[in-house]
Design a protein around this motif. Structure first.
Motif, PDB file in Angstrom:
ATOM      1  N   ALA A  20       0.842  -1.208   0.000  1.00 29.90           N
ATOM      2  CA  ALA A  20       0.000   0.000   0.000  1.00 29.90           C
ATOM      3  C   ALA A  20       0.876   1.256   0.000  1.00 29.90           C
ATOM      4  O   ALA A  20       0.654   2.190  -0.779  1.00 29.90           O
ATOM      5  N   ARG A  21       1.892   1.248   0.850  1.00 28.66           N
ATOM      6  CA  ARG A  21       2.792   2.421   0.920  1.00 28.66           C
ATOM      7  C   ARG A  21       3.507   2.639  -0.418  1.00 28.66           C
ATOM      8  O   ARG A  21       3.687   3.774  -0.861  1.00 28.66           O
ATOM      9  N   ALA A  22       3.908   1.542  -1.043  1.00 26.22           N
ATOM     10  CA  ALA A  22       4.641   1.660  -2.315  1.00 26.22           C
ATOM     11  C   ALA A  22       3.726   2.188  -3.423  1.00 26.22           C
ATOM     12  O   ALA A  22       4.165   2.990  -4.262  1.00 26.22           O
ATOM     13  N   ILE A  24       1.265   4.237  -3.057  1.00 24.87           N
ATOM     14  CA  ILE A  24       1.070   5.677  -2.826  1.00 24.87           C
ATOM     15  C   ILE A  24       2.344   6.461  -3.156  1.00 24.87           C
ATOM     16  O   ILE A  24       2.292   7.540  -3.745  1.00 24.87           O
ATOM     17  N   ALA A  25       3.495   5.878  -2.789  1.00 24.30           N
ATOM     18  CA  ALA A  25       4.758   6.565  -3.086  1.00 24.30           C
ATOM     19  C   ALA A  25       4.932   6.711  -4.597  1.00 24.30           C
ATOM     20  O   ALA A  25       5.401   7.738  -5.092  1.00 24.30           O
ATOM     21  N   ARG A  26       4.499   5.695  -5.330  1.00 20.35           N
ATOM     22  CA  ARG A  26       4.702   5.705  -6.782  1.00 20.35           C
ATOM     23  C   ARG A  26       3.661   6.552  -7.496  1.00 20.35           C
ATOM     24  O   ARG A  26       3.973   7.259  -8.453  1.00 20.35           O
ATOM     25  N   TRP A  27       2.414   6.471  -7.047  1.00 18.41           N
ATOM     26  CA  TRP A  27       1.327   7.220  -7.691  1.00 18.41           C
ATOM     27  C   TRP A  27       0.525   7.996  -6.644  1.00 18.41           C
ATOM     28  O   TRP A  27      -0.634   7.643  -6.345  1.00 18.41           O
ATOM     29  N   PRO A  28       1.124   9.059  -6.102  1.00 24.63           N
ATOM     30  CA  PRO A  28       0.444   9.773  -5.013  1.00 24.63           C
ATOM     31  C   PRO A  28      -0.885  10.409  -5.431  1.00 24.63           C
ATOM     32  O   PRO A  28      -1.748  10.642  -4.593  1.00 24.63           O
ATOM     33  N   GLU A  29      -1.051  10.679  -6.713  1.00 29.76           N
ATOM     34  CA  GLU A  29      -2.309  11.283  -7.172  1.00 29.76           C
ATOM     35  C   GLU A  29      -3.380  10.226  -7.409  1.00 29.76           C
ATOM     36  O   GLU A  29      -4.565  10.545  -7.505  1.00 29.76           O
ATOM     37  N   ARG A  30      -2.930   8.982  -7.544  1.00 29.06           N
ATOM     38  CA  ARG A  30      -3.863   7.915  -7.925  1.00 29.06           C
ATOM     39  C   ARG A  30      -4.419   7.159  -6.715  1.00 29.06           C
ATOM     40  O   ARG A  30      -5.546   6.689  -6.728  1.00 29.06           O
ATOM     41  N   ASP A 170       6.266 -11.642  -4.187  1.00 30.25           N
ATOM     42  CA  ASP A 170       7.647 -12.114  -4.167  1.00 30.25           C
ATOM     43  C   ASP A 170       8.541 -10.888  -4.338  1.00 30.25           C
ATOM     44  O   ASP A 170       9.016 -10.313  -3.377  1.00 30.25           O
ATOM     45  N   ASP A 171       8.685 -10.428  -5.586  1.00 31.03           N
ATOM     46  CA  ASP A 171       9.433  -9.186  -5.823  1.00 31.03           C
ATOM     47  C   ASP A 171       8.465  -8.012  -5.652  1.00 31.03           C
ATOM     48  O   ASP A 171       7.403  -7.979  -6.295  1.00 31.03           O
ATOM     49  N   LEU A 172       8.822  -7.062  -4.797  1.00 36.51           N
ATOM     50  CA  LEU A 172       7.886  -5.986  -4.448  1.00 36.51           C
ATOM     51  C   LEU A 172       7.447  -5.146  -5.648  1.00 36.51           C
ATOM     52  O   LEU A 172       6.249  -4.868  -5.815  1.00 36.51           O
ATOM     53  N   ASP A 173       8.399  -4.761  -6.500  1.00 42.86           N
ATOM     54  CA  ASP A 173       8.046  -3.904  -7.647  1.00 42.86           C
ATOM     55  C   ASP A 173       7.060  -4.614  -8.568  1.00 42.86           C
ATOM     56  O   ASP A 173       6.130  -3.998  -9.097  1.00 42.86           O
ATOM     57  N   THR A 174       7.275  -5.905  -8.773  1.00 40.88           N
ATOM     58  CA  THR A 174       6.377  -6.685  -9.637  1.00 40.88           C
ATOM     59  C   THR A 174       4.979  -6.733  -9.014  1.00 40.88           C
ATOM     60  O   THR A 174       3.964  -6.581  -9.707  1.00 40.88           O
ATOM     61  N   THR A 175       4.928  -6.929  -7.699  1.00 42.82           N
ATOM     62  CA  THR A 175       3.635  -6.998  -7.009  1.00 42.82           C
ATOM     63  C   THR A 175       2.883  -5.675  -7.134  1.00 42.82           C
ATOM     64  O   THR A 175       1.678  -5.655  -7.417  1.00 42.82           O
ATOM     65  N   ASP A 180      -1.615  -2.559  -9.355  1.00 41.25           N
ATOM     66  CA  ASP A 180      -2.058  -1.378 -10.112  1.00 41.25           C
ATOM     67  C   ASP A 180      -2.786  -1.796 -11.392  1.00 41.25           C
ATOM     68  O   ASP A 180      -3.807  -1.211 -11.755  1.00 41.25           O
ATOM     69  N   GLN A 181      -2.280  -2.816 -12.052  1.00 39.02           N
ATOM     70  CA  GLN A 181      -2.921  -3.335 -13.277  1.00 39.02           C
ATOM     71  C   GLN A 181      -4.308  -3.885 -12.980  1.00 39.02           C
ATOM     72  O   GLN A 181      -5.250  -3.676 -13.744  1.00 39.02           O
ATOM     73  N   ILE A 182      -4.420  -4.592 -11.872  1.00 38.79           N
ATOM     74  CA  ILE A 182      -5.718  -5.169 -11.486  1.00 38.79           C
ATOM     75  C   ILE A 182      -6.732  -4.046 -11.252  1.00 38.79           C
ATOM     76  O   ILE A 182      -7.871  -4.112 -11.707  1.00 38.79           O
ATOM     77  N   VAL A 183      -6.288  -2.999 -10.561  1.00 39.11           N
ATOM     78  CA  VAL A 183      -7.198  -1.884 -10.274  1.00 39.11           C
ATOM     79  C   VAL A 183      -7.607  -1.197 -11.587  1.00 39.11           C
ATOM     80  O   VAL A 183      -8.773  -0.873 -11.796  1.00 39.11           O
ATOM     81  N   ALA A 184      -6.641  -1.042 -12.478  1.00 44.68           N
ATOM     82  CA  ALA A 184      -6.920  -0.365 -13.751  1.00 44.68           C
ATOM     83  C   ALA A 184      -7.877  -1.175 -14.632  1.00 44.68           C
ATOM     84  O   ALA A 184      -8.753  -0.617 -15.280  1.00 44.68           O
ATOM     85  N   GLY A 185      -7.722  -2.486 -14.654  1.00 44.84           N
ATOM     86  CA  GLY A 185      -8.540  -3.298 -15.569  1.00 44.84           C
ATOM     87  C   GLY A 185      -9.439  -4.238 -14.820  1.00 44.84           C
ATOM     88  O   GLY A 185      -9.583  -5.394 -15.179  1.00 44.84           O
TER      89      GLY A 185
END
Ligand code: ADP
Ligand code: 5GP
Length: 214
Positions: A20-22, A24-30, A170-175, A180-185
């Motif tokens: 969750a923190r990641a 927000i850090a990556r897409w603070p507007e989203r 597993d890998d945080l960036d991939t997760t 984000d993809q799931i939320v978008a589609g």
């Protein structure tokens, strides 16, 4: 895109707070994080109003009676609740609302915000050994408290299949990208056919680990 309520559920230590923190850090507007109220005492470094609003039991009961909670649940002997005003405020400013909550609360949110108004993602640890490693590495619970959380994890994992989406952290960036993809589609994502088997394996491993440490 119309903002939605994103329920992140997972056994304690799987990484949902980190995810969750990641996001927000990556897409603070989203994305925005809904700060819950809890009766559990703060951990070292947790400040009131950031991770949680830390309240006493009488204060929690007062909020409950006053209808302030969208949902609430008991977890490991403490009370936790999502404040309706937090969710409304974030949806009002056009952000997807991240709820880091356990499975009973997740069910209540799904009733209040039926899909497509909400999307529920269950986060799995890569293995039981890794879950234990992360829980121990966090150094926030006593061994007794950790054991209690692992017992709860088994019960929670057994409900994972009822979620729309299951993601292995597993890998945080991939997760983070996957969530984000799931939320978008969210309407079109197909269920993962391997998820049920993975969950059964994890439950078996976890039960063995619990036996070993008890
Ligand atoms: P939860 O909120 O599900 O209880 P946390 O977000 O507190 O879990 O994560 C538990 C521990 O695991 C933390 O120490 C965190 O830094 C670590 N962690 C989370 N995600 C990953 C990951 N993808 N890889 C390695 N460690 C992780
Ligand atoms: P922790 O004590 O590790 O912060 O959280 C314990 C559990 O309570 C986690 O599974 C977390 O997701 C869940 N939790 C945190 N806030 C809430 C909430 O507002 N409602 C519910 N139902 N669960 C919550």
């Amino acid at each position: 895109m119309k903002p939605v309520v994103v329920v992140l559920a997972a056994p304690s230590g799987s990484g949902k707070t980190t995810i969750a923190r990641a996001l927000i850090a990556r897409w603070p507007e989203r994305y925005g994080f809904s700060v819950s109220a809890t009766t559990r005492p703060p951990r070292a470094g947790e400040r009131d109003g950031e991770a949680y609003y830390f309240v006493s039991r009488p204060e929690f009961d007062e909020k409950r009676r006053g209808g302030e909670f969208l949902e609430w649940a008991e977890y490991a002997g403490e009370l936790y609740g999502t404040l309706a005003r937090e969710v409304d405020r974030l949806l009002g400013v056009g952000r997807h609302v991240l709820l880091d909550i356990e499975v009973q609360g997740a069910r209540q949110v799904r009733r209040a915000y039926p899909p497509p108004e909400s999307v529920a993602v269950f986060i799995l640890p890569p293995s039981a050994t890794e879950l234990l490693r992360r829980l121990e590495g966090r150094r926030t619970e006593s061994p007794t408290e950790r054991a209690r959380r692992l017992e709860t994890a088994v019960a929670e994992l057994q409900q994972a299949e009822t979620f729309d989406h299951v993601v292995v952290n597993d890998d945080l960036d991939t997760t983070v990208a996957a969530v984000d993809q799931i939320v978008a589609g969210r309407q079109s994502a197909p269920p993962d056919p391997g998820a049920a088997k993975r969950i059964r394996t994890l439950v078996g491993e976890l039960k063995r680990q619990i036996k070993e440490i008890s």
